[in-house]
Design a protein around this motif. Structure first.
Motif, short mmCIF file in Angstrom:
data_model
loop_
_atom_site.label_atom_id
_atom_site.label_comp_id
_atom_site.label_asym_id
_atom_site.label_seq_id
_atom_site.Cartn_x
_atom_site.Cartn_y
_atom_site.Cartn_z
N THR A 91 -11.31 3.38 -1.11
CA THR A 91 -10.39 3.34 0.02
C THR A 91 -10.78 4.33 1.11
O THR A 91 -11.64 5.18 0.91
N THR B 71 -7.39 -0.22 6.17
CA THR B 71 -6.43 0.72 5.59
C THR B 71 -5.06 0.11 5.34
O THR B 71 -4.42 0.44 4.33
N GLN C 128 -4.41 -2.37 3.89
CA GLN C 128 -4.43 -2.96 2.55
C GLN C 128 -3.76 -2.06 1.51
O GLN C 128 -3.39 -2.53 0.43
N TYR C 129 -3.59 -0.78 1.83
CA TYR C 129 -2.83 0.09 0.92
C TYR C 129 -1.46 -0.55 0.64
O TYR C 129 -0.96 -0.50 -0.49
N ALA D 146 -7.27 3.88 -7.04
CA ALA D 146 -7.82 4.03 -5.69
C ALA D 146 -8.70 5.27 -5.62
O ALA D 146 -8.27 6.37 -5.98
N PRO E 86 -10.73 7.26 -2.79
CA PRO E 86 -11.12 7.47 -1.40
C PRO E 86 -12.62 7.78 -1.29
O PRO E 86 -13.21 8.40 -2.18
N GLU F 261 -13.03 8.70 6.02
CA GLU F 261 -12.17 9.44 5.11
C GLU F 261 -12.61 10.90 5.09
O GLU F 261 -13.19 11.38 4.13
N CYS G 43 -1.20 8.79 2.39
CA CYS G 43 -0.80 7.60 1.62
C CYS G 43 0.70 7.60 1.35
O CYS G 43 1.35 6.56 1.44
N ASN H 216 -15.52 0.05 2.90
CA ASN H 216 -14.25 0.46 2.28
C ASN H 216 -13.48 -0.76 1.77
O ASN H 216 -13.61 -1.84 2.30
N PHE H 217 -12.65 -0.52 0.78
CA PHE H 217 -11.77 -1.53 0.20
C PHE H 217 -12.50 -2.67 -0.51
O PHE H 217 -12.01 -3.79 -0.56
N LYS I 58 -13.22 -4.20 -3.99
CA LYS I 58 -12.33 -4.18 -5.16
C LYS I 58 -13.02 -4.76 -6.38
O LYS I 58 -13.76 -5.73 -6.27
N SER J 228 -14.30 -6.35 1.15
CA SER J 228 -13.28 -5.64 1.92
C SER J 228 -12.29 -6.59 2.58
O SER J 228 -11.10 -6.28 2.66
#
Length: 159
Positions: free
Chosen positions: A32, A39, A41-42, A61, A63, A71, A82, A126-127, A129, A144
């Motif tokens: 993240t 972002t 998506q948090y 998660a 970072p 970040e 967060c 980022n992001f 998964k 992402s």
């Protein structure tokens, strides 16, 4: 390491957390960042966590500051961001590298188990998964752009 549960990671408070603690849970492991276009998506991660946590689902998660320096904050500042903006209740870990010689070993493992487009190991942004089943097997890697709610059907199949 030959199994996801062999890894120990560090949470955002600096405490060691054996992934064995998550055995028999379906996991979504995500890198993240707080200043990324993805972002928001948090919020989606929190929604799916709340929806499935009682069935044995967890979001982890991590970072990362390797993509566009998005970040820069400390672990404490990231947690504050967060909490303030997304009121997350899933587990937040210490900032890590996900690529390169200083990559968190867990991410080396994840990228070996679920390669990206054209067989690439490298995480692109980022992001990203990783969906993991109850036995610790990495089932799928998501880009992402794949929103958490889009992954819900795959999560349900594993629960």
């Amino acid at each position: 390491m030959s199994n996801l549960y062999d890894f120990t990671v560090t949470n955002n408070k600096g405490e060691s957390v054996p992934l064995l603690n998550y055995q028999n849970k379906v996991l979504l492991i995500v890198n993240t960042a707080s200043a990324c276009g993805f972002t928001p998506q948090y919020a989606g991660l929190e929604d799916i966590y709340k929806q499935y946590k009682e069935q044995g689902f967890a979001v982890l998660a991590f970072p990362c500051n390797q993509f566009g320096q998005q970040e820069k904050a400390s672990n404490e500042e990231i947690k504050g961001f967060c909490d303030l903006n997304f009121n997350i209740s899933f587990d937040l870990f210490a900032k890590v590298d996900v690529n390169g010689e200083h990559a968190e070993p867990l991410f080396d493992y994840l990228t070996e188990q679920a390669k990206g487009i054209l067989g690439s190991k490298k995480i692109k942004w980022n992001f990203t998964k990783f969906l993991v089943n109850r036995e610790g097997k990495v089932i799928k890697r998501y880009a992402s752009i794949d929103k958490p709610e889009k992954i819900a059907a795959d999560i349900e199949k594993l629960l």
